[in-house]
Enzyme design. Structure first.
Site, PDB file in Angstrom:
ATOM      1  CG  PHE A 128      -1.880   1.318   0.933  1.00  0.00           C
ATOM      2  CD1 PHE A 128      -3.256   0.586   0.403  1.00  0.00           C
ATOM      3  CD2 PHE A 128      -2.095   2.430   1.587  1.00  0.00           C
ATOM      4  CE1 PHE A 128      -4.276   1.565   0.790  1.00  0.00           C
ATOM      5  CE2 PHE A 128      -2.943   3.394   1.678  1.00  0.00           C
ATOM      6  CZ  PHE A 128      -4.012   2.938   1.063  1.00  0.00           C
ATOM      7  CG  ASP A 200       0.003  -1.832   6.987  1.00  0.00           C
ATOM      8  OD1 ASP A 200      -1.107  -2.414   7.354  1.00  0.00           O
ATOM      9  OD2 ASP A 200       0.286  -1.498   6.499  1.00  0.00           O
ATOM     10  CE1 TYR A 225      -9.378   3.360   6.454  1.00  0.00           C
ATOM     11  CE2 TYR A 225      -8.311   4.110   8.434  1.00  0.00           C
ATOM     12  CZ  TYR A 225      -8.184   3.719   7.180  1.00  0.00           C
ATOM     13  OH  TYR A 225      -6.879   3.587   5.463  1.00  0.00           O
ATOM     14  CE  LYS A 226      -7.811   0.287   4.849  1.00  0.00           C
ATOM     15  NZ  LYS A 226      -6.495   0.033   4.167  1.00  0.00           N
ATOM     16  NE  ARG A 374      -9.836  -3.501  -2.636  1.00  0.00           N
ATOM     17  CZ  ARG A 374      -9.201  -2.048  -2.202  1.00  0.00           C
ATOM     18  NH1 ARG A 374      -7.744  -2.593  -1.255  1.00  0.00           N
ATOM     19  NH2 ARG A 374      -9.868  -1.156  -1.634  1.00  0.00           N
TER      20      ARG A 374
END
Ligand SMILES: *Cc1c(COP(=O)(O)O)cnc(C)c1O
Length: 415
Positions: A128, A200, A225-226, A374
């Protein structure tokens, strides 16, 4: 269609699904099939209730007394321990605070400080982007340090290890392909080479069981928040293995990380344990929402979660490849479930337009540049039937060419 892919069979699986009761814990708009919980989790009812209470009672009525009365000041470490269960960390090693980007900076600084003679940081070109950006910022601020990237300066992290490598920053699940790294084996190899690892976990926390302590991981970071459904911009977490805490230093030495924050002393002295990874005042309303979301997570069996996640992603791959064949979609996610996270990606030259058409038809996934569609699969609120409907919608968009309509080509700021 084979029996295993028939709607009747899938409804049977849903009827026997041990996690089906969790759907009622979430607010989801009628008719929406949400395949983007890997980017922004939907709202748990308990999180909305917590927000409501934190606003109208704790803030509006109790005012500043809530720092003590409602336990606001303790939230980062209290919630850290609760996130700890989800990532295989014993209590006292996780703080919920700041953003993942900032926590990466703190972890890089602390890890590098524990290996002062080794001035090379390794990361992945395909990680990312914020991971690489923060690593670039870190080495630029440290004279003599350099950053080397897998996929650019070398073919594989394991080949790039060497006597000058002090810290390796890795993504547990790749955000684009959904590939799951071997956390145990890679951590071991990094340790054998004398370096420390930072994992991560943004795309694995709340998606699959993780054993940070068992794998002897050094540092980890991740978002809430995911998959954890803490709400937009909810604070991230940082894990520091207990054995490193006494010696680890991080440069954002704010007052919340002080040994005695309310003594208001002139000079900084870091708190003895994980608290020294705090910096300053945290977004309490967001922490309160996350605390509500974690009430749901406290009840989740992560092995059952992982089993259903793989069923859903297997099903999605099989359905897309049978129902949407010959439309130019290429699987970007590992077919082998052992190395797959909880998402499925396909590439297509018109991925952006197809995703926009899907969103208009209430199937929400996302697009990742340059050409990836995705889809995140979140077992707490998705059914096998939802997967079936999503693929039938995709098939319809491809067969009719709906995505070619010009309105789907307009680019928004957030994809
Ligand atoms: C989403 C994500 C981030 C986000 O970082 P923020 O600081 O919250 O913006 C970081 N790393 C990975 C791997 C991610 O997927």
């Amino acid at each position: 269609m084979s029996d295993a892919l028939s709607l009747d069979h899938l409804r049977g699986l849903d009827a026997g699904d041990p996690l089906k009761g969790f759907r009622a814990d979430f607010v989801l708009p009628e008719g929406v099939i949400y395949l983007d919980g890997n980017s922004l989790g939907p709202a748990p009812k308990a999180a909305l209730n917590a927000l409501q209470h934190a606003g109208s009672a704790e803030w509006a009525q109790d005012l500043i007394r809530s720092w003590n009365a409602a336990g606001w000041f303790q939230l980062p470490l209290e919630l850290g321990d609760r996130v700890g269960r989800l990532i295989g960390a014993a209590p006292g090693q996780v703080a919920v605070c700041d953003s993942t980007s900032i926590n990466i900076f703190k972890a890089l600084s602390a890890a590098a400080g524990l290996r002062p003679d080794r001035k090379t940081v390794l990361a992945e070109a395909g990680s990312f982007p914020t991971d690489v950006y923060i690593a670039e910022g870190f080495v630029a601020s440290q004279p003599g340090y350099r950053l080397r990237l897998e996929g650019q300066d070398g073919a594989s992290i394991l080949d790039m290890l060497g006597p000058d490598v002090g810290v390796v920053l890795l993504n547990h699940v790749n955000y684009r392909s959904g590939r799951l790294a071997d956390l145990v084996a890679v951590t071991r190899a990094i340790h054998e080479a004398g370096a420390l690892v930072i994992w991560d976990l943004c795309h694995s926390a709340g998606a699959l069981p993780i054993g940070l302590d068992a794998a002897e991981v050094d540092f980890a970071v991740g978002c809430s928040y995911k998959y954890l459904n803490g709400g937009p911009g909810a604070p991230a977490f940082i894990y520091v293995a207990e054995r490193h805490q006494a010696a680890a230093r991080q440069p954002l030495s704010g007052w919340w990380g002080h040994a005695r924050p309310f003594a208001f002393e002139t000079h900084y002295e870091g708190a003895p344990a994980i608290a020294r990874f705090l910096c300053g005042t945290q977004p309490i309303l967001s922490l309160r929402a996350l605390k509500g979301a974690l009430e749901v997570w406290d009840r989740v069996d992560l092995d059952a979660l992982r089993a259903k996640s793989l069923q859903l992603t297997d099903l999605f791959i099989a359905l897309v490849e049978t129902r949407c064949a010959d439309h130019g979609l290429a699987l970007e996610t590992p077919r082998d479930p052992a190395v797959r996270g909880s998402q499925v990606s396909f590439s297509h030259p018109h991925a952006y337009e197809i995703v926009q058409a899907l969103i208009e038809r209430q199937v929400i996934g996302d697009f990742r540049a340059p050409d990836v569609l995705r889809f995140g699969f979140t077992p707490l609120y998705l059914s096998h039937e939802d997967v079936w409907i999503a693929v039938e919608t995709l098939r319809d968009i491809l067969e009719t060419g709906l995505w070619r309509e010009p309105r789907f080509a307009a680019r928004h700021a957030v994809t």
